[in-house]
Structure formats: C-alpha cells, structure tokens
Scaffold this active site. Structure first.
Site, mmCIF file in Angstrom:
data_model
loop_
_atom_site.group_PDB
_atom_site.id
_atom_site.type_symbol
_atom_site.label_atom_id
_atom_site.label_comp_id
_atom_site.label_asym_id
_atom_site.label_seq_id
_atom_site.Cartn_x
_atom_site.Cartn_y
_atom_site.Cartn_z
ATOM 1 N N GLU A 274 0.859 -1.189 0.000
ATOM 2 C CA GLU A 274 0.000 0.000 0.000
ATOM 3 C C GLU A 274 0.888 1.229 0.000
ATOM 4 O OE1 GLU A 274 -2.670 0.537 3.314
ATOM 5 O OE2 GLU A 274 -3.390 -1.524 3.254
ATOM 6 N N GLU B 260 -9.821 9.262 5.512
ATOM 7 C CA GLU B 260 -10.059 7.846 5.234
ATOM 8 C C GLU B 260 -11.015 7.627 4.061
ATOM 9 O OE1 GLU B 260 -8.464 5.163 6.444
ATOM 10 O OE2 GLU B 260 -7.181 6.644 7.401
ATOM 11 N N GLU C 157 -14.143 5.679 -0.496
ATOM 12 C CA GLU C 157 -15.013 4.723 0.184
ATOM 13 C C GLU C 157 -15.848 5.440 1.257
ATOM 14 O OE1 GLU C 157 -12.594 0.652 0.541
ATOM 15 O OE2 GLU C 157 -11.345 2.385 1.021
ATOM 16 N N LYS D 177 -16.044 4.367 5.222
ATOM 17 C CA LYS D 177 -14.896 4.569 6.110
ATOM 18 C C LYS D 177 -15.187 5.779 7.003
ATOM 19 C CE LYS D 177 -11.133 2.051 4.496
ATOM 20 N NZ LYS D 177 -9.871 2.387 3.833
#
Length: 303
Positions: A228, A284, A276, A279
């Site tokens: 990541e 985030e 997203e 999250k």
C-alpha cells in the site's frame, strides 16, 4: 470495497483492464472478485484477514480448508501472487502471524502451489523503532519480538515482506520538520545524506529503513513489495487532488528505479481504487484514484 455505492466487481475488473492496471489487492477472499479476475492476468495480493488469523494459526486443517475454498477453485485462472497473512496486525494477535504463515505455506505446498504463490504478511512502517537515518533503521523492541522470526522465515521460503509505506502520514504528523516537497518526490536536490546514500524523497528513506531493520535480524536477502502507498485528495493536512496526483504519479514513475540502498525495482500497489463512503469521515474516505461513478479523481498514467 468499503462503500455502498461502488461499481460491481466485474465492472471494477474491467476498469483495471481499461486503464492497464496490472496488480490488485483484496483484503479478504471475495468470490465475485475472484470469478471476475479469471483469465485477466492481473497479479493479485489476497489477504487472509486478521479475523481469521487465530483459527488458521492454531489449525493446519483450517489452513488447508482456507486454501481449498479460496485459492484452488480459482487457480490458475486467477494470477495469485501473494497471500498476505494479516494486515498491520497489532496487540496480542501478533503471536499468530508466524504460525498462520507456516500453516498457509504448508497448505499451499500440499496443493503443489508453494512455488507459484508467495506467503507473507503486510506490515506498516510502525514496526520501526528507529527510521532515521535510513541506515539506522531497526524494529522497535515490541515489533522485534515477532518480526525477527517472521523475517527469518521469509528468508527461508524466499518471500518478500509486504509493507504499507505512507509518507503522507509522516508529513501530516510532522509538518514542522518534513517538507511537502520531500514527501511528494518534488525536492530539487538531496534532503538527507546517509553515508554514500543521498535521499531526495521520504518514500525511499522509509523503505531503506525497513531494509536496514531486516538486515539487522537476518533478512539481508528479503525483498520488499509495497502493498500500500498513496495520498488522500481531501479531508486533512496537505490533501488536495493536485498533491495526491503528484504523489501517486511520481510514485509510479519512481519505483522502477528502486531505492538508494537497493536498485531493485519495487513492485508497488496504490491505495486505493475508490473513495469509500463507509470509512470514517475525513482522509479515510478520500484515498481513491476514482469516484464510485468510475470518474477519475485526477488524471494519472499507470504505465
């Protein structure tokens, strides 16, 4: 996948193909994704989730069942490259990492897949107790208690360590001492000199600190795969679409050169494909290269 407005798994796989993205990471075995990946030649990191670590660590038959259910039905149509046995595991659960890795490796061996699919675990740079200068990189005393045996095991099975490396968090947590240019790969010249190695960006410094830490515990021959890295486009310090675009494009352009310590190209996975909405609010929710409607958050070339 932590969004309630994301495209179908099949549509996501088509996006990877359209944009020429050659690697994917999923954080748990997902049958719809695995089915869609068949025949695509997209290299896959698939996690054994942290929630399964204890059961897999304590039972070789549970590991065999996991491989039989989640790997064998899709192989070789799906290009499994790594099984990440846990992601940034913390607390008392760290004692499960090595036994779970060994049980998954044995299960893959029983299926004749141990040479085709590598077993590892994914760690954050939080395992480092010392990271500056990079040559002084060393695991913290807490992390060393389990990372030493994990790294030595990776050496015996010829697998790399998977590492989540985020200059963003280092920068956002210490803007007084870390410049944005150093974090974004845009420094005009050397920022840190460490012996004969010169560092123009924080990413290389963090990766080389991990290499140094592994060397100190018997992992001189263990490679690193960046499982990541990325930069959020909104929600926090230094988060703009422009900064995210700079970081990720520069990352893509840079990792083929390796680092000052090791010139081996670094296989690298960018976090994340989509913003997203399930999250926590803030940074985030804003790591995505794409919005859920499939439109790019900013332009980027994956070549």
């Amino acid at each position: 996948m932590l969004g309630n407005n994301l495209p179908s798994k099949a549509d996501v796989v088509k996006m990877y193909q359209t944009y020429g993205i050659t690697g994917m990471r999923i954080y748990n075995p997902d049958s719809a994704t695995l089915t869609a990946l068949k025949g695509t030649n997209i290299n896959l990191i698939m996690d054994l989730p942290n929630s399964d670590l204890a059961s897999i660590a304590s039972s070789s038959s549970a590991a065999t069942t996991w491989v039989n259910n989640n790997v064998k039905p899709y192989y070789p149509g799906v290009s499994f490259k790594y099984i990440a046995v846990g992601n940034e595991v913390s607390g008392s659960a760290v004692s499960n990492i090595l036994p779970a890795m060994k049980n998954i490796y044995s299960a893959l061996s029983s299926a004749g897949l141990q040479n085709s699919i590598k077993v590892s675990t994914s760690v954050s740079t939080g395992v480092l107790g010392t990271s500056y200068p990079p040559s002084a990189g060393a695991f913290s005393s807490d992390a060393s208690s389990y990372m030493t045996s994990v790294v030595q095991y990776l050496a015996t099975i010829n697998s790399p360590l998977l590492a989540n490396v985020y200059p963003y968090f280092s920068y956002a947590g210490n803007t007084a001492q870390i410049s944005l240019d150093y974090a974004l790969f845009t420094s005009a010249g050397t920022v840190v000199t460490d012996g004969s190695n010169k560092y123009q960006n924080l990413f290389d410094a963090l990766v080389d600190a991990l290499y140094s830490a592994m060397e100190k515990v018997g992992g001189s021959n263990v490679g690193i795969v960046i499982s990541e890295s990325g930069w959020p486009s909104a929600g926090g310090t230094g988060t703009t679409a422009s900064n995210a675009q700079k970081y990720n494009q520069n990352l893509i352009n840079h990792v083929g050169k390796g680092t000052p310590k090791r010139s081996t190209p670094l296989e690298t996975y960018i976090f994340a494909m989509f913003n997203e909405n399930q999250k926590p609010a803030g940074v985030e929710q804003n790591w995505g290269l794409f919005y859920p409607n499939k439109q790019p958050v900013y332009s980027i070339s994956f070549k």
